[in-house]
Enzyme design. Structure first.
Site, mmCIF file in Angstrom:
data_model
loop_
_atom_site.group_PDB
_atom_site.id
_atom_site.type_symbol
_atom_site.label_atom_id
_atom_site.label_comp_id
_atom_site.label_asym_id
_atom_site.label_seq_id
_atom_site.Cartn_x
_atom_site.Cartn_y
_atom_site.Cartn_z
ATOM 1 N N SER A 53 26.788 2.533 66.405
ATOM 2 C CA SER A 53 26.738 3.976 66.121
ATOM 3 C C SER A 53 27.722 4.271 65.007
ATOM 4 C CB SER A 53 27.148 4.765 67.372
ATOM 5 O OG SER A 53 27.285 6.146 67.069
ATOM 6 N N TYR A 97 32.253 6.931 74.551
ATOM 7 C CA TYR A 97 31.218 6.502 73.599
ATOM 8 C C TYR A 97 31.869 5.912 72.345
ATOM 9 C CZ TYR A 97 26.728 6.681 71.120
ATOM 10 O OH TYR A 97 25.576 6.353 70.440
#
Ligand code: NAD
Length: 244
Positions: free
Chosen positions: A138, A151
């Site tokens: 990501s 995350y």
């Protein structure tokens, strides 16, 4: 790498980005595309939509035995795996105060899932002296300014793991890339918005949300150039260049 006649496995293959990768790999002439997902029914439905080259199966990437069985079964059925896409991921929201259960879940899927994928796929790739591991990480793995704490931390770990693998196995013929999108119109982003996750809100407000198909286009280009960091969002690419 180009996708013509390749055998590809995609974990999280029923999700927004995984399904788009599967559709695009098939359109590029892949010999077989295996879509593996926690949601076996959804994986089978995506595969049916793609056509006979695609196959949908159930998989939990946090269970190493299941990942090994997926690799064994794919090699038995198709003879080899050219490209293994460790793409399954979860976005647990919250800051550092998020409960340990959320940190644990993010770690087990976003990091250990990739570890299991590499451990299972590497031996046959090393025997053949070729293969490609694509880790969906990501932009939250290369930037620290946006995103929720579990995350961001686990995606940084996934980029670090990908880089370690890329350096360690480059001379043995195995390539590794880290796909780092930021804000893609998928159920994950919609779920994050519904639950009020900071990262999802920041991304939606930025107006820089891409479609999964745009991410798949960038992935095809990145794989063709064997780029380590595949950054579909131009502004993330510009930031990463400045940081480098
Ligand atoms: P998604 O929720 O649509 O897809 C994720 C898929 O992973 C789902 O189908 C889910 O069932 C599957 N999955 C979850 N846990 C699993 C497990 N233990 N084993 C196997 N499958 C499991 O989300 P997406 O946006 O397509 O996400 C795909 C990847 O892209 C993830 O790694 C995510 O972190 C990453 N990513 C997404 C965005 C975004 O904005 N959507 C941005 C950057 C990175």
């Amino acid at each position: 790498m180009n996708l013509t006649d390749r055998v590809a496995v995609i974990t999280g293959g029923a999700g927004g980005i995984g399904a788009a990768l599967g559709r695009r790999f098939a359109a590029e002439g892949a010999a077989a595309v295996v879509l593996a997902d926690l949601d076996a029914g959804a994986a089978r439905a995506v595969a049916e939509g793609i056509g006979p080259v695609a196959h949908g199966v159930g998989l939990d990437v946090t269970d190493e035995a299941q990942v090994r069985a997926l690799v064994d079964e794919t090699e038995r059925r198709y003879g080899r795996i050219d490209l293994f896409c460790a793409n399954a991921g979860v976005a647990t929201g919250g800051g550092v105060e998020a409960p340990d259960a959320d940190w644990d879940r993010a770690w087990r899927v976003n990091v250990l899932g990739h570890v299991h994928s590499a451990r299972a796929a590497l031996p046959a790739m090393l025997r053949r002296g070729q293969g490609y591991l694509l880790f969906t990480c990501s932009a939250a793995g290369v930037l620290t300014a946006v995103g929720d704490a579990p995350y961001t931390a686990t995606k940084h770990a996934a980029v670090g793991l990908a880089e370690w693998l890329a350096i360690t196995y480059r001379d043995a013929g195995v390539r590794v890339s880290a796909l780092c999108p930021q804000g893609v119109d998928t159920p994950m982003l919609a779920g994050g918005l519904a639950e009020g996750h900071l990262g999802a809100r920041v991304i939606a407000a930025s107006g820089a949300v891409l479609t999964p198909e745009q991410v798949a286009d960038a992935t095809i280009a990145g794989l063709a150039e064997e780029r380590f960091l595949i950054l579909p969002h131009p502004e993330v690419a510009a930031y990463a260049r400045r940081r480098a």
